[in-house]
Design a protein around this motif. Structure first.
Motif, mmCIF file in Angstrom:
data_model
loop_
_atom_site.group_PDB
_atom_site.id
_atom_site.type_symbol
_atom_site.label_atom_id
_atom_site.label_comp_id
_atom_site.label_asym_id
_atom_site.label_seq_id
_atom_site.Cartn_x
_atom_site.Cartn_y
_atom_site.Cartn_z
ATOM 1 N N GLY A 93 88.141 14.046 25.083
ATOM 2 C CA GLY A 93 86.772 13.535 25.047
ATOM 3 C C GLY A 93 85.768 14.552 24.560
ATOM 4 O O GLY A 93 84.613 14.548 24.983
ATOM 5 N N LYS A 94 86.193 15.424 23.656
ATOM 6 C CA LYS A 94 85.332 16.506 23.173
ATOM 7 C C LYS A 94 84.951 16.273 21.720
ATOM 8 O O LYS A 94 85.801 16.033 20.873
ATOM 9 C CB LYS A 94 86.049 17.855 23.268
ATOM 10 N N LYS A 95 83.665 16.350 21.466
ATOM 11 C CA LYS A 95 83.198 16.322 20.088
ATOM 12 C C LYS A 95 82.162 17.425 19.938
ATOM 13 O O LYS A 95 81.507 17.817 20.905
ATOM 14 C CB LYS A 95 82.658 14.958 19.682
ATOM 15 N N HIS A 96 82.078 17.939 18.731
ATOM 16 C CA HIS A 96 81.210 19.076 18.476
ATOM 17 C C HIS A 96 80.505 18.858 17.146
ATOM 18 O O HIS A 96 81.149 18.453 16.170
ATOM 19 C CB HIS A 96 82.055 20.357 18.428
ATOM 20 N N PRO A 97 79.211 19.125 17.102
ATOM 21 C CA PRO A 97 78.518 18.973 15.811
ATOM 22 C C PRO A 97 79.052 19.972 14.794
ATOM 23 O O PRO A 97 79.530 21.046 15.159
ATOM 24 C CB PRO A 97 77.061 19.254 16.150
ATOM 25 N N HIS A 137 87.875 3.411 21.058
ATOM 26 C CA HIS A 137 87.997 3.384 22.520
ATOM 27 C C HIS A 137 87.333 4.610 23.136
ATOM 28 O O HIS A 137 86.569 4.504 24.110
ATOM 29 C CB HIS A 137 89.470 3.301 22.936
ATOM 30 N N THR A 138 87.611 5.776 22.578
ATOM 31 C CA THR A 138 87.036 7.011 23.109
ATOM 32 C C THR A 138 85.521 7.013 22.969
ATOM 33 O O THR A 138 84.802 7.368 23.911
ATOM 34 C CB THR A 138 87.639 8.233 22.395
ATOM 35 N N GLU A 139 85.029 6.620 21.808
ATOM 36 C CA GLU A 139 83.577 6.633 21.584
ATOM 37 C C GLU A 139 82.873 5.606 22.463
ATOM 38 O O GLU A 139 81.828 5.906 23.051
ATOM 39 C CB GLU A 139 83.261 6.397 20.104
ATOM 40 N N LEU A 140 83.418 4.421 22.590
ATOM 41 C CA LEU A 140 82.802 3.403 23.455
ATOM 42 C C LEU A 140 82.813 3.849 24.911
ATOM 43 O O LEU A 140 81.842 3.629 25.644
ATOM 44 C CB LEU A 140 83.514 2.062 23.290
ATOM 45 N N THR A 141 83.875 4.498 25.322
ATOM 46 C CA THR A 141 83.957 5.027 26.682
ATOM 47 C C THR A 141 82.901 6.105 26.893
ATOM 48 O O THR A 141 82.228 6.143 27.927
ATOM 49 C CB THR A 141 85.368 5.578 26.977
ATOM 50 N N SER A 142 82.729 6.993 25.901
ATOM 51 C CA SER A 142 81.740 8.067 26.029
ATOM 52 C C SER A 142 80.320 7.517 26.095
ATOM 53 O O SER A 142 79.436 8.115 26.705
ATOM 54 C CB SER A 142 81.870 9.075 24.887
ATOM 55 N N VAL A 151 77.217 -1.401 18.583
ATOM 56 C CA VAL A 151 77.826 -0.083 18.339
ATOM 57 C C VAL A 151 78.935 -0.189 17.291
ATOM 58 O O VAL A 151 79.017 0.642 16.385
ATOM 59 C CB VAL A 151 78.356 0.539 19.647
ATOM 60 N N LEU A 152 79.772 -1.189 17.415
ATOM 61 C CA LEU A 152 80.851 -1.349 16.432
ATOM 62 C C LEU A 152 80.299 -1.530 15.024
ATOM 63 O O LEU A 152 80.876 -1.018 14.059
ATOM 64 C CB LEU A 152 81.758 -2.519 16.816
ATOM 65 N N MET A 163 82.545 8.007 10.410
ATOM 66 C CA MET A 163 83.293 9.172 9.915
ATOM 67 C C MET A 163 82.709 10.472 10.450
ATOM 68 O O MET A 163 83.443 11.398 10.802
ATOM 69 C CB MET A 163 83.308 9.194 8.384
ATOM 70 N N LYS A 164 81.380 10.552 10.516
ATOM 71 C CA LYS A 164 80.746 11.767 11.049
ATOM 72 C C LYS A 164 81.165 12.001 12.490
ATOM 73 O O LYS A 164 81.493 13.124 12.881
ATOM 74 C CB LYS A 164 79.226 11.664 10.951
ATOM 75 N N ILE A 165 81.171 10.940 13.271
ATOM 76 C CA ILE A 165 81.554 11.077 14.683
ATOM 77 C C ILE A 165 83.040 11.391 14.806
ATOM 78 O O ILE A 165 83.442 12.231 15.609
ATOM 79 C CB ILE A 165 81.160 9.823 15.481
ATOM 80 N N LEU A 166 83.867 10.759 14.003
ATOM 81 C CA LEU A 166 85.305 11.055 13.999
ATOM 82 C C LEU A 166 85.531 12.530 13.681
ATOM 83 O O LEU A 166 86.317 13.206 14.358
ATOM 84 C CB LEU A 166 86.024 10.176 12.975
#
Length: 149
Positions: free
Chosen positions: A40-44, A74-79, A93-94, A111-114
């Motif tokens: 569940g980690k994302k970084h700019p 799934h991960t993004e919607l959960t976050s 959101v979708l 794509m940016k979020i991925l």
């Protein structure tokens, strides 16, 4: 929009041989992405500290793209704490993450979020592994243990 790999990740995975190892640069991206999604980690990121690797899912990843996208969604919607029962919020959101007209089926924002998850996953990998991976076998064993902690 393209898949982007952190420049440091390119260096970190260099010791895994192309023959009997990571045959595609996307292999490195995939392991970073799965780590980011699982943890569940994302970084700019900025384009200056990443490199565009491909515009669409390459090779055998193409047949698994729907699974990868589903994990991402799934991960993004959960976050975002969006329930699958909240139809309006879910559809909103979708609509920002998906674009069926693109090769990846993701919008530019998607794509940016991925790519942010891949970058976050890479940071998790380098924090967990004390040294760069030297062999594919050794990396996979450690990766499996780390992902399932």
């Amino acid at each position: 929009m393209a898949f982007r790999l952190p420049d440091k990740a390119r260096e970190w995975f260099t010791h895994i041989p192309k023959k009997n190892g990571f045959e595609l640069e996307f292999d490195s991206f995939y392991f970073c992405l799965i780590t980011g999604l699982k943890k569940g980690k994302k970084h700019p990121y900025t384009n200056s500290d990443t490199t565009e690797i491909v515009q669409q899912f390459p090779g055998e990843y193409k047949q698994h793209r729907h699974f990868i996208i589903a994990l991402f969604l799934h991960t993004e919607l959960t976050s975002l704490a969006i329930s699958f029962k909240e139809r309006n919020a879910l559809n909103k959101v979708l609509a920002t993450l998906i674009d069926p007209a693109t090769a990846t089926k993701l919008s530019d924002d998607g794509m940016k979020i991925l790519n942010r998850y891949a970058y976050g996953g890479f940071l998790e990998l380098i924090e967990h592994f004390p040294e760069q991976p030297r062999t594919l076998d050794g990396f996979l064993v450690g990766f499996y243990k780390f992902i399932n902690e």
